[in-house]
Design a protein around this motif. Structure first.
Motif: not given
Length: 300
Positions: A108, A218, A222, A289
């Motif tokens: 992130v 996340n 992200y 991600p």
């Protein structure tokens, strides 16, 4: 109207009426859902303060369609600057106690830095951390809320089902408005004497209509981190709020970097290269991600 249309194309009335009825009902249902989701399909991103800014005086609201900010900028001084360096983004103590693993937090933070570097390179020369620069930029994550991977998975499944069952029918499939992630950051740019020349407190939540989501805690953070990097870099490149203006086309260098090519300045290599087309495909089908993004470059 449906029967009249069937007579014109000379097809079986019953089958066509059923098909048209399903399409009409789905379109009506989707419209109602869109209205409802517009009102309720957002999480909340507070404009928290972590104390990392030199000063919080004179910050004024300047919001976008889905983003809330408090910001200020010394326009003449910022526009006079030629070089900039980026201190890697960090998580505040409060945000660091959140739901992400260290690896997820790293992705992130790096997404914010990579977007910052690509955006700042549109006007500034980006230099390495050990080199002198007219401006030094630093951001801190002050709040992060996790994405519900199960809800995103159901949303992706509904989208696939619509494509299979109703091919060619223009019915949008919004994301399930449950477990939407959010992200907040504060950032500033200081001159060579350490004086604050620009500052921004930024907050944005994922939206059920525009953010497709990734199947990872996340996932939204992200995506939102990159949006923050783009907004704050525009504040410094233009010397004014990035909101309420027509979008501008990216340079050839920025477009190439977004597609996974080499960045304009070698200093940006520290944040790794964009996943490019693989990342776009991953985003479309909801991959986590870390399946498509290698993160920051390994430090020597």
């Amino acid at each position: 109207m449906a029967a009249h249309r069937c007579q014109q194309v000379e097809k079986p009335r019953g089958a066509n009426r059923d098909r048209t009825s399903w399409a009409d009902w789905l379109t009506i249902g989707a419209t109602v859902a869109l209205v409802a989701l517009t009102a309720a399909g957002c999480a909340v991103a507070p404009l928290d303060r972590a104390g990392s800014l030199q000063a919080y005086d004179d910050l004024t609201p300047s919001d976008g369609l889905v983003t809330r900010t408090l910001q200020k900028v010394a326009k003449d001084d910022v526009l006079a600057a030629k070089t900039v360096k980026i201190v890697p983004t960090a998580f505040s103590d409060a945000a660091g106690d959140g739901p992400f693993t260290p690896a997820q937090r790293s992705l992130v933070a790096n997404a914010a830095d990579r977007a910052l570097c690509a955006g700042l390179a549109e006007r500034f020369e980006v230099v390495g951390p050990a080199e002198p620069a007219d401006l030094t930029v630093h951001a801190v994550v002050t709040h992060a809320a996790a994405t519900d991977p199960v809800a995103v998975g159901f949303s992706k499944g509904a989208s696939v089902a619509k494509t299979v069952l109703l091919p060619g029918v223009p019915v949008p499939v919004p994301r399930i408005p449950i477990g939407l992630g959010s992200l907040s950051l504060e950032a500033e740019a200081r001159d060579v004497k350490g004086r604050q020349e620009a500052a921004m407190i930024w907050g944005r939540a994922a939206n059920a209509l525009t953010d497709s989501g990734r199947v990872a805690e996340n996932g939204d953070a992200y995506t939102l981190a990159a949006a923050f990097g783009d907004d704050f870099s525009k504040l410094l490149v233009k010397g004014e709020t990035p909101f309420g203006k027509l979008p501008s086309l990216p340079s050839i260098e920025k477009l190439g970097a977004q597609l996974g090519g080499a960045p304009k300045y070698p200093a940006c290599e520290a944040f790794g290269r964009s996943p490019g087309l693989i990342g776009m495909v991953g985003d479309g089908i909801g991959l986590p991600p870390d399946w498509t993004d290698k993160g920051a470059a390994a430090q020597p």
